[in-house]
Design a protein around this motif. Structure first.
Motif, PDB file in Angstrom:
ATOM      1  N   TRP A  78      37.950  52.313  48.648  1.00  0.00           N
ATOM      2  CA  TRP A  78      38.968  51.369  49.006  1.00  0.00           C
ATOM      3  C   TRP A  78      39.929  51.520  50.075  1.00  0.00           C
ATOM      4  N   GLU A  81      38.176  50.670  53.439  1.00  0.00           N
ATOM      5  CA  GLU A  81      37.916  49.682  53.751  1.00  0.00           C
ATOM      6  C   GLU A  81      39.308  48.917  54.120  1.00  0.00           C
ATOM      7  N   GLU A  82      40.264  49.424  53.412  1.00  0.00           N
ATOM      8  CA  GLU A  82      41.734  49.078  53.774  1.00  0.00           C
ATOM      9  C   GLU A  82      42.134  49.611  55.093  1.00  0.00           C
ATOM     10  N   ARG A  85      40.123  47.442  57.832  1.00  0.00           N
ATOM     11  CA  ARG A  85      40.568  46.217  58.073  1.00  0.00           C
ATOM     12  C   ARG A  85      42.025  46.209  58.794  1.00  0.00           C
ATOM     13  N   ASN A 182      32.557  49.869  49.067  1.00  0.00           N
ATOM     14  CA  ASN A 182      33.845  49.689  48.111  1.00  0.00           C
ATOM     15  C   ASN A 182      33.479  48.857  47.090  1.00  0.00           C
ATOM     16  N   SER A 183      32.872  47.881  47.295  1.00  0.00           N
ATOM     17  CA  SER A 183      32.625  46.853  46.070  1.00  0.00           C
ATOM     18  C   SER A 183      31.553  47.690  45.021  1.00  0.00           C
ATOM     19  N   ASP A 186      33.331  49.939  43.113  1.00  0.00           N
ATOM     20  CA  ASP A 186      34.440  49.517  42.354  1.00  0.00           C
ATOM     21  C   ASP A 186      33.562  48.848  41.146  1.00  0.00           C
TER      22      ASP A 186
HETATM   23  C1  LIG Z   1      37.073  46.705  47.517  1.00  0.00           C
HETATM   24  O1  LIG Z   1      36.207  45.974  46.765  1.00  0.00           O
HETATM   25  C2  LIG Z   1      36.898  45.425  45.811  1.00  0.00           C
HETATM   26  C3  LIG Z   1      35.889  44.782  44.700  1.00  0.00           C
HETATM   27  O2  LIG Z   1      34.802  44.043  45.470  1.00  0.00           O
HETATM   28  C4  LIG Z   1      38.037  44.333  46.167  1.00  0.00           C
HETATM   29  O3  LIG Z   1      38.515  43.600  45.155  1.00  0.00           O
HETATM   30  C5  LIG Z   1      38.685  44.859  47.092  1.00  0.00           C
HETATM   31  O4  LIG Z   1      39.516  43.909  47.940  1.00  0.00           O
HETATM   32  C6  LIG Z   1      37.892  45.720  48.171  1.00  0.00           C
HETATM   33  N1  LIG Z   1      39.077  46.543  49.037  1.00  0.00           N
HETATM   34  C7  LIG Z   1      39.570  46.210  49.971  1.00  0.00           C
HETATM   35  C8  LIG Z   1      40.770  47.026  50.810  1.00  0.00           C
HETATM   36  O5  LIG Z   1      39.286  45.036  50.841  1.00  0.00           O
END
Ligand SMILES: *[C@@H]1O[C@H](CO)[C@@H](O)[C@H](O)[C@H]1NC(C)=O
Length: 348
Positions: A78, A81-82, A85, A182-183, A186
């Protein structure tokens, strides 16, 4: 950290630590993020606080772990990805490749003076053999001990659930790969939570992902006897001969030195992604520094030849790696593992 001078580094750090831990002035390639002030604040784990606290009782290593540590470990994909972004400048701009690196993996100062990772990183992906998935969409993930029978299905699942096959301290790929990772992480965390699997550590979860979806991951492997740069032992007097016998019959984690005198899997990916000068420095250093008991008993240890210098290799997909004869065999199908996960339902 200044040594990674050309590579933008996005660092998540507690505001209270930022002033005491970091050098002043800050390196220009460093972007600080002090918005997260405690481990439970990350969205993916915020709602899991009580579950992680309950899980702590099941942890075999509870003395050295805490629920807060689970929260940080579980948030890595997570956070990646954060960071990706938030560090973008402009709506359209995307990075070519993004990696997560534990701050601890910058402890060593071996790369001082070089830039890391090397700019031509795309080549690593291009050179992975084609299989089910196009090469671009693969996660680079270093592993330990994952080419022995350790990974053997049912028993292996239970064991690998506790062992640290995936290092988890470093991973990465293209931006779309990071989003996928990430997804997926999750989704599987939610699934395993619903079945009461122990997922306090992120490594077991990663171990299961690499067995379920091996064509989505690539690695470099320092003890790879199938690497093009592997040098076959040509006589029993060659100490590599003994190492290969050890490996074949005892299935130990013993270093085969398939690629020469390199310092273990952890350092190997750092070596692999380093520039030419840094590699040369490491090769020379390891050639004279690295000795193990076999060197002393069977010779070759004190005056290693130039051919013992640590060599580079190519990245391989985990599907390819797992299907080698000395791992799960050419007929291994990830579907077998999928059915085991479903059947086991939950492991404590
Ligand atoms: C990571 O994946 C989850 C599930 O798809 C999503 O809700 C979340 O926003 C994602 N994290 C980021 C930082 O984008």
């Amino acid at each position: 950290m200044a040594a990674t001078r050309n590579t933008p580094v996005y660092l998540f750090i507690l505001p209270t630590l930022a002033s005491s831990l970091l050098p002043s002035p800050l390196p220009s390639n460093l972007i600080l993020d002090t918005t997260i002030t405690d481990g439970w604040q990350h969205p993916p784990v915020a709602r899991l606080e009580q579950r992680f606290k309950d899980m702590h009782r099941l942890d075999r290593e509870k003395k050295i772990h805490s629920p807060e540590l689970y929260a940080i470990w579980n948030a890595k994909p997570w956070l990646t990805e954060e960071g990706m972004r938030k560090s973008r400048s402009g709506e359209k701009f995307e990075w070519d490749y993004v990696f997560w690196a534990d701050a601890g993996s910058f402890r060593d100062t071996w790369y001082n003076g070089g830039s890391w990772p090397l700019p031509k990183i795309r080549r690593t992906w291009e050179k992975v053999g084609e299989d089910e998935m196009d090469t671009e969409h693969k996660v680079f993930l270093p592993l330990q001990h994952a080419t022995t029978k350790e990974l053997e299905l049912e028993g292996g699942l239970r064991r690998s659930y506790r062992r640290g096959n995936s290092e988890a301290s470093f991973f990465g790929g293209s931006p779309s790969t990071i989003r996928w990772f990430n997804s997926t992480f999750d989704a599987y965390r939610n699934f395993y939570m619903s079945r009461s699997f122990f997922i306090g550590k992120e490594q077991p979860l990663l171990n299961s992902l690499i067995l379920l979806l091996p064509s989505r991951f690539i690695r470099v492997h320092v003890n790879d006897p199938y690497a093009p740069a592997y040098i076959h032992p040509n006589s029993m007097l060659d100490h590599r001969w003994l190492r290969s016998i050890m490996r074949r019959y005892l299935r130990s984690f013993y270093e085969t030195r398939a690629l020469g005198r390199c310092r273990g899997e952890y350092m190997y990916y750092q070596f692999f992604f380093a520039d030419k000068h840094t590699r040369q420095r490491l090769q020379d250093m390891w050639l004279s520094d690295l000795h193990d008991s076999w060197d002393h008993w069977f010779g070759g240890g004190e005056n290693p030849g130039g051919s013992e210098k640590c060599r580079t290799t190519r990245a391989i997909s985990l599907l390819e790696a797992f299907r080698k004869d000395d791992v799960l065999g050419p007929n291994w199908d990830p579907a077998t593992y999928r059915s085991i996960v479903v059947r086991l339902g939950g492991i404590r």
